[in-house]
Design a protein around this motif. Structure first.
Motif, short mmCIF file in Angstrom:
data_model
loop_
_atom_site.label_atom_id
_atom_site.label_comp_id
_atom_site.label_asym_id
_atom_site.label_seq_id
_atom_site.Cartn_x
_atom_site.Cartn_y
_atom_site.Cartn_z
N MET A 1 0.84 -1.17 0.00
CA MET A 1 0.00 0.00 0.00
C MET A 1 0.89 1.24 0.00
SD MET A 1 -2.71 1.33 2.87
CE MET A 1 -1.44 1.82 4.02
N THR A 17 -3.10 3.71 -2.74
CA THR A 17 -2.91 2.81 -3.87
C THR A 17 -2.49 1.45 -3.31
OG1 THR A 17 -2.16 4.65 -5.24
CG2 THR A 17 -1.64 2.44 -6.02
N GLY A 18 -3.11 0.39 -3.82
CA GLY A 18 -2.76 -0.96 -3.38
C GLY A 18 -3.86 -1.58 -2.56
N ASP A 19 -3.49 -2.48 -1.66
CA ASP A 19 -4.45 -3.21 -0.84
C ASP A 19 -4.48 -2.66 0.58
OD1 ASP A 19 -4.87 -4.83 -3.03
OD2 ASP A 19 -3.54 -6.42 -2.33
N SER A 48 -10.03 5.08 -5.09
CA SER A 48 -10.27 4.50 -6.41
C SER A 48 -9.19 3.51 -6.82
CB SER A 48 -10.41 5.59 -7.47
OG SER A 48 -9.20 6.30 -7.62
N LYS A 49 -8.01 3.61 -6.21
CA LYS A 49 -6.90 2.72 -6.58
C LYS A 49 -6.62 1.66 -5.51
CE LYS A 49 -4.83 6.12 -9.58
NZ LYS A 49 -3.73 7.05 -9.80
N VAL A 50 -7.59 1.47 -4.62
CA VAL A 50 -7.48 0.39 -3.63
C VAL A 50 -8.06 -0.86 -4.29
CG1 VAL A 50 -8.14 -0.46 -1.36
CG2 VAL A 50 -7.61 1.96 -1.68
N ASN A 51 -7.20 -1.84 -4.54
CA ASN A 51 -7.60 -3.05 -5.25
C ASN A 51 -8.44 -3.99 -4.40
OD1 ASN A 51 -5.96 -2.18 -7.46
ND2 ASN A 51 -4.18 -3.04 -6.40
N PHE A 52 -8.13 -4.02 -3.11
CA PHE A 52 -8.78 -4.98 -2.21
C PHE A 52 -8.74 -4.45 -0.79
CE2 PHE A 52 -8.47 -8.72 0.62
CZ PHE A 52 -9.68 -9.33 0.31
N SER A 81 -13.18 1.96 -5.00
CA SER A 81 -13.18 1.03 -6.14
C SER A 81 -14.32 0.04 -5.97
CB SER A 81 -11.84 0.29 -6.19
OG SER A 81 -11.69 -0.52 -5.03
N GLU A 82 -14.64 -0.69 -7.02
CA GLU A 82 -15.75 -1.65 -6.96
C GLU A 82 -15.56 -2.70 -5.87
OE1 GLU A 82 -19.23 -3.37 -7.19
OE2 GLU A 82 -18.72 -1.47 -8.14
N PRO A 83 -14.36 -3.31 -5.74
CA PRO A 83 -14.19 -4.31 -4.66
C PRO A 83 -14.37 -3.69 -3.27
CG PRO A 83 -12.41 -4.50 -6.26
CD PRO A 83 -13.18 -3.27 -6.62
#
Length: 120
Positions: A1, A17-19, A48-52, A81-83
């Protein structure tokens, strides 16, 4: 992150950004605590750039919300983000946390909260 920090008037903008997971949740919470100690109590978290995000990341968001609310501050999660949005909806955290569809909307909410606080 990775966390990048910027300012918009009295609002701190944290871009993640990241998880946001067990291995990074404490770092997120610690960064906000340091800002709060320096009297920055209005924080926009751009997601928006958090993947999980796992339960530890969710816990960190809830803890930060509680910490800032206790200091008459406010946190807004912007553009999850969607997730991340799915986790927030499934756990109903979206009913407790302040969520904005765009960073600008979130900044406006925080600026309004700052103005309202000054009028007291």
């Amino acid at each position: 992150m990775e966390i990048n920090i910027g300012m918009d008037g009295d609002v701190v903008i944290m871009s993640i950004t990241g998880d946001l997971v067990a291995s990074s949740a404490e770092e997120f919470k610690s960064q906000v605590a340091k800002l709060a100690d320096k009297k920055f109590h209005f924080i926009l978290v751009e997601m928006s750039k958090v993947n999980f995000m796992d339960s530890s990341g969710l816990w960190a968001c809830m803890a930060v919300h509680k910490m800032l609310s206790g200091k008459t501050g406010k946190m807004v999660l912007a553009r999850p983000s969607e997730p991340v949005g799915k986790v927030l909806r499934l756990t109903r955290a979206d009913q407790k946390l302040n969520i904005a569809s765009t960073p600008r909307d979130g900044i406006n909410v925080l600026h309004d909260a700052i103005i309202a606080g000054r009028k007291k």
